[in-house]
Design an enzyme around this catalytic site. Structure first.
Site, mmCIF file in Angstrom:
data_model
loop_
_atom_site.group_PDB
_atom_site.id
_atom_site.type_symbol
_atom_site.label_atom_id
_atom_site.label_comp_id
_atom_site.label_asym_id
_atom_site.label_seq_id
_atom_site.Cartn_x
_atom_site.Cartn_y
_atom_site.Cartn_z
ATOM 1 N N GLU A 1 40.178 37.828 40.283
ATOM 2 C CA GLU A 1 39.679 36.528 40.714
ATOM 3 C C GLU A 1 40.564 36.008 41.843
ATOM 4 O O GLU A 1 40.492 34.843 42.191
ATOM 5 C CB GLU A 1 39.603 35.547 39.538
ATOM 6 C CG GLU A 1 40.898 35.293 38.832
ATOM 7 C CD GLU A 1 40.725 34.281 37.706
ATOM 8 O OE1 GLU A 1 40.892 34.684 36.560
ATOM 9 O OE2 GLU A 1 40.424 33.113 37.983
ATOM 10 N N CYS B 1 39.028 35.391 34.241
ATOM 11 C CA CYS B 1 39.908 36.386 33.598
ATOM 12 C C CYS B 1 39.137 37.440 32.818
ATOM 13 O O CYS B 1 39.733 38.382 32.290
ATOM 14 C CB CYS B 1 40.873 35.700 32.645
ATOM 15 S SG CYS B 1 41.877 34.464 33.444
ATOM 16 N N SER C 1 39.977 23.338 28.823
ATOM 17 C CA SER C 1 39.904 24.808 28.925
ATOM 18 C C SER C 1 40.350 25.459 27.610
ATOM 19 O O SER C 1 39.789 26.478 27.200
ATOM 20 C CB SER C 1 40.729 25.320 30.109
ATOM 21 O OG SER C 1 42.109 25.223 29.873
ATOM 22 N N HIS D 1 43.227 37.297 25.185
ATOM 23 C CA HIS D 1 43.572 36.873 26.548
ATOM 24 C C HIS D 1 44.684 35.829 26.424
ATOM 25 O O HIS D 1 44.584 34.896 25.632
ATOM 26 C CB HIS D 1 42.347 36.273 27.248
ATOM 27 C CG HIS D 1 42.711 35.538 28.495
ATOM 28 N ND1 HIS D 1 43.430 36.131 29.505
ATOM 29 C CD2 HIS D 1 42.501 34.255 28.891
ATOM 30 C CE1 HIS D 1 43.634 35.246 30.473
ATOM 31 N NE2 HIS D 1 43.080 34.101 30.122
ATOM 32 N N ASN E 1 50.652 34.262 33.450
ATOM 33 C CA ASN E 1 49.230 34.597 33.431
ATOM 34 C C ASN E 1 48.942 35.621 34.527
ATOM 35 O O ASN E 1 49.393 35.465 35.670
ATOM 36 C CB ASN E 1 48.379 33.340 33.646
ATOM 37 C CG ASN E 1 46.914 33.560 33.246
ATOM 38 O OD1 ASN E 1 46.507 34.684 32.943
ATOM 39 N ND2 ASN E 1 46.152 32.491 33.217
ATOM 40 N N SER F 1 37.302 31.808 32.208
ATOM 41 C CA SER F 1 36.807 30.437 32.358
ATOM 42 C C SER F 1 35.490 30.416 33.110
ATOM 43 O O SER F 1 35.172 31.313 33.885
ATOM 44 C CB SER F 1 37.835 29.599 33.112
ATOM 45 O OG SER F 1 38.907 29.296 32.267
#
Ligand code: HMG
Length: 384
Positions: free
Chosen positions: A79, A111, A201, A233, A275, A307
């Site tokens: 991404e 992700c 989120s 994740h 991350n 997301s």
């Protein structure tokens, strides 16, 4: 025939920034980062690193071990795209010298997309068992300075070879799926940092986990109690704890399958790297493979989340002898050799990240492939 992950290897950016330094400059207790979100450090890229150079660094050991024969598909999940048209995997194809007879694409859904890439690979190998599919997950996770997400930044890549009779993980056919069109985290085309509604989120991630789990079970998926471990994740490693607690509550309320101690082996790398978006869940797997006990023959669950939002729950069984395939010393060496930077340099690099026009980059990376700069709108890479 079984199909799954035949080999797996990772790389990160060559710089490291300690969250203790960030907390000190923010005047807050570092416990918020170390215990509250479960992060100690973030890997950052040098000027001459990006998703392609990290992908090359992750993929090279796989190609050195297995050769390129039969690799006719490369799927690059990211991404942090570097071009709006040309796939990052085409740049990678060039720097790695992969065969011309190949289909090479990039896929995107926050992700989540590396999991879609694996599923595509499984389908290709099912139809043509002589083929192998190279899947890459590579990302640079960036948020605004002074934003809620700042402490969760990171960078890294995981490369995986999908093949029949895999040496590491046989992936089972059932998946649980979940999608909802929401605004929890996104990055418009004119920004290099993500926008996020942080608390929301977390809520959507957990809703997605419940939805994907229920769909997994409705489609004949295994019971929660049959999993030796679950890799989640990990936007920050404490998120895996929240996820495990939520899943245990709905899937095994009276049992011990939700014991959060079982997560310890899956969070070691992410806590030190930050991350890595698409790569994060597969770094959790690598952490388990490298640092956990020998779990040959045991079932591992996976919850992949992106997301926007898409979630998938699936499972695989570890293959006897997988421990012998690991390159634990190499990855741990790479982590130890990262150059540590202090707060002022971190801030300076963050602000200087967005460069436009033609430029050359400083020679800083510890990897073999470097992003040399841009000339006439073309990204240039060099191999040493
Ligand atoms: P925040 O709101 O600043 O933090 O950032 P907080 O005040 O909620 O504190 C975090 C935790 O630390 C809390 O625990 C505090 O109690 C604790 P919790 O209530 O969560 O259990 N805490 C302490 N603990 C020990 N000692 C202390 C201390 N102080 C506080 N002294 C937030 C949190 C998640 C909002 C922020 O990190 C953020 O915005 N992150 C980015 C978004 C994100 O990672 N979301 C996760 C789900 S979405 C996802 O996974 C997708 C993603 O990877 C992107 C993609 O798919 O592409 C992000």
């Amino acid at each position: 025939m079984t199909i799954g992950i035949h080999d797996i290897s990772a790389a990160t950016g060559s710089l490291v920034f300690a969250l203790a330094d960030l907390a000190e400059h923010e005047g807050i207790d570092v416990g918020k980062y170390h215990r509250g979100i479960g992060q100690t450090e973030m890997s950052l890229t040098t000027e001459d690193e990006d998703i392609v150079t990290m992908a090359a660094r992750a993929a090279k050991p796989i190609l050195e071990r297995h050769g390129v024969e039969g690799i006719r598909t490369v799927v690059f999940a990211t991404e942090s795209g570097i071009d709006q048209s040309k796939a990052a995997s085409v740049f990678l194809h060039g720097v790695l010298g992969l065969p011309r007879s190949a289909r090479v694409v990039e896929v995107k859904e926050a992700c989540y997309s590396a999991t879609a890439a694996i599923q595509f690979g499984l389908g290709i190998v099912e139809r043509r068992p002589s083929e192998r599919v190279l899947v890459i997950a590579s990302d640079v996770a960036r948020y605004e300075l002074n934003s809620s997400g700042e402490a969760t930044q990171g960078s890294g890549a995981v490369a995986m070879l999908i093949a029949k009779d895999p040496a590491v993980l046989e992936i089972e056919p059932v998946s649980g799926l979940w999608t909802d069109d929401v605004w929890d985290f996104w990055r418009p085309n004119d920004r290099s940092t993500a926008l996020v509604d942080g608390k929301y989120s977390v809520q959507v991630y957990l809703e997605s986990l419940e939805g994907a789990w229920q769909d997994y079970r409705a489609n004949g998926g295994a019971e929660f109690s049959s999993f030796a471990r679950v890799c989640y994740h990990q936007p920050f490693t404490r998120m895996a704890v929240k996820a495990q607690q939520r899943l245990a509550r709905i899937a095994d309320p009276d049992g011990e399958s939700g014991d959060i101690d079982r997560l310890a082996d899956t969070v070691e790398y992410n806590a030190r790297i930050g991350n890595t978006y698409t790569a994060s869940i597969y770094l959790a797997l690598l952490s388990l493979l490298d640092n956990g006990p020998d779990l040959a023959g045991e079932r591992i669950g996976f919850f992949s989340y992106g997301s926007g939002a898409v979630g998938e729950f699936f499972a695989g069984v570890l293959v006897p002898g997988y421990k012998a395939q690991m390159r634990t010393d190499e990855l741990q060496g790479m982590l130890a050799q990262r150059r540590s930077i202090a707060y002022d340099e971190y801030r300076h690099r963050h602000i200087a990240y967005d460069r436009v026009g033609d430029f050359e980059t400083a020679d800083e990376t510890q990897g073999d492939v470097r992003f040399a700069g841009i000339a006439e709108h073309r990204r240039l890479y060099e191999s040493r």
